[in-house]
Scaffold this motif. Structure first.
Motif, mmCIF file in Angstrom:
data_model
loop_
_atom_site.group_PDB
_atom_site.id
_atom_site.type_symbol
_atom_site.label_atom_id
_atom_site.label_comp_id
_atom_site.label_asym_id
_atom_site.label_seq_id
_atom_site.Cartn_x
_atom_site.Cartn_y
_atom_site.Cartn_z
ATOM 1 N N ARG A 12 0.924 -1.334 -0.053
ATOM 2 C CA ARG A 12 0.055 -0.029 0.083
ATOM 3 C C ARG A 12 0.813 1.276 -0.119
ATOM 4 O O ARG A 12 0.356 2.569 -0.407
ATOM 5 N N HIS A 13 2.007 1.137 0.331
ATOM 6 C CA HIS A 13 2.977 2.375 0.353
ATOM 7 C C HIS A 13 4.235 2.216 -0.533
ATOM 8 O O HIS A 13 4.647 1.090 -0.576
ATOM 9 N N GLU A 14 4.527 3.351 -1.260
ATOM 10 C CA GLU A 14 5.670 3.357 -2.187
ATOM 11 C C GLU A 14 6.692 4.248 -1.490
ATOM 12 O O GLU A 14 6.526 5.304 -1.228
ATOM 13 N N VAL A 15 7.814 3.500 -0.850
ATOM 14 C CA VAL A 15 8.836 4.257 -0.387
ATOM 15 C C VAL A 15 9.682 5.235 -1.239
ATOM 16 O O VAL A 15 10.317 4.662 -2.070
ATOM 17 N N MET A 16 9.713 6.709 -1.173
ATOM 18 C CA MET A 16 10.234 7.595 -2.082
ATOM 19 C C MET A 16 12.012 7.778 -1.622
ATOM 20 O O MET A 16 12.834 7.316 -2.526
ATOM 21 N N VAL A 76 -5.638 -2.100 -4.206
ATOM 22 C CA VAL A 76 -5.158 -0.776 -4.333
ATOM 23 C C VAL A 76 -5.006 -0.252 -5.839
ATOM 24 O O VAL A 76 -4.588 -1.077 -6.529
ATOM 25 N N LEU A 77 -5.710 0.881 -5.833
ATOM 26 C CA LEU A 77 -5.683 1.615 -7.199
ATOM 27 C C LEU A 77 -4.431 2.242 -7.413
ATOM 28 O O LEU A 77 -3.822 2.452 -8.470
ATOM 29 N N ARG A 78 -3.741 2.747 -6.190
ATOM 30 C CA ARG A 78 -2.666 3.596 -6.262
ATOM 31 C C ARG A 78 -2.026 3.603 -5.076
ATOM 32 O O ARG A 78 -2.797 4.271 -4.008
ATOM 33 N N ALA A 79 -0.779 3.147 -5.152
ATOM 34 C CA ALA A 79 -0.186 3.111 -3.663
ATOM 35 C C ALA A 79 0.368 4.491 -3.213
ATOM 36 O O ALA A 79 0.515 5.379 -4.186
ATOM 37 N N ALA A 80 0.316 4.821 -1.799
ATOM 38 C CA ALA A 80 0.953 6.087 -1.509
ATOM 39 C C ALA A 80 2.381 6.281 -1.485
ATOM 40 O O ALA A 80 3.039 5.276 -1.111
#
Length: 217
Positions: free
Chosen positions: A165-169, A195-199
């Protein structure tokens, strides 16, 4: 030629004087054969009659089985045709359902676009009115998302990261525990558990976190 019960050879000829061929059709020659055999051996004639009767019964059974196979084949073909028609109908129904759902969503988004258009048509110097128009548009859009079951993914600082659910930048200095969410860079969205788009988030390097139970200096 055959032997009778007393061991005497008996030659059985047909009406033309030729000897009977065992390979001939017993169903056609059977009754005549039985009668002629009975003249020499009644017991043997009974056995021949039984053989002919069994043969006729088997022939009837074969005909019945062939008819049953033909009937089952026709029924199977009908079932296959019905199944193919069902698949086509189900596919058309699914396409129509998806099309109606898309039309409904677009119709509701038209109101959002109208609000945005009105906000942009305000006088350039009226910043407050422009802000109110944009906020109203966002509320309208949020209502559409809520009706569709769309939920925002915006984890609080200190939340454990979830790779699904999370994308680490990147990793940044933070007071939060190391490896946890420091800040949400861009929220994500999910719908019906998908999940449509991860945060997009930043994670803490733990440099400013003393840890629980640390002693005060």
């Amino acid at each position: 030629m055959t032997d009778d019960a007393d061991g005497v050879e008996v030659e059985i000829e047909d009406e033309d004087g030729a000897a009977d061929d065992p390979a001939e059709d017993v169903e056609a020659e059977g009754p005549t054969l039985v009668e002629r055999v009975a003249e020499y051996d009644e017991d043997l004639a009974e056995e021949v009659a039984d053989v002919v009767s069994d043969r006729n019964e088997l022939a009837e059974d074969v005909e019945d089985l062939e008819a049953e196979v033909e009937d089952l084949t026709e029924r199977l073909q009908r079932v296959q045709a019905d199944f193919q028609n069902y698949k086509k109908r189900a596919k058309r129904k699914q396409e129509e359902t998806e099309e109606r759902a898309t039309e409904d969503l677009v119709t509701r988004l038209l109101d959002v676009r109208d609000n945005m258009t009105r906000a942009l048509s305000e006088e350039a110097g009226d910043t407050e009115s422009l802000r109110e128009g944009v906020e109203m548009t966002k509320r309208e859009l949020d209502r559409v998302f809520e009706d569709e079951g769309v939920e925002e993914i915006a984890p609080e600082p200190g939340t454990e990261t979830d790779p699904h659910r999370h994308e680490v930048m990147l990793q940044v200095e933070s007071d939060e525990p190391e490896g946890t969410v420091a800040e949400v860079y861009r929220p994500g969205y999910e719908m019906g558990g998908k999940v449509l788009r991860a945060a997009q988030v930043t994670v803490s390097d733990g440099s400013g976190h003393d840890g629980e139970g640390g002693e005060d200096e």
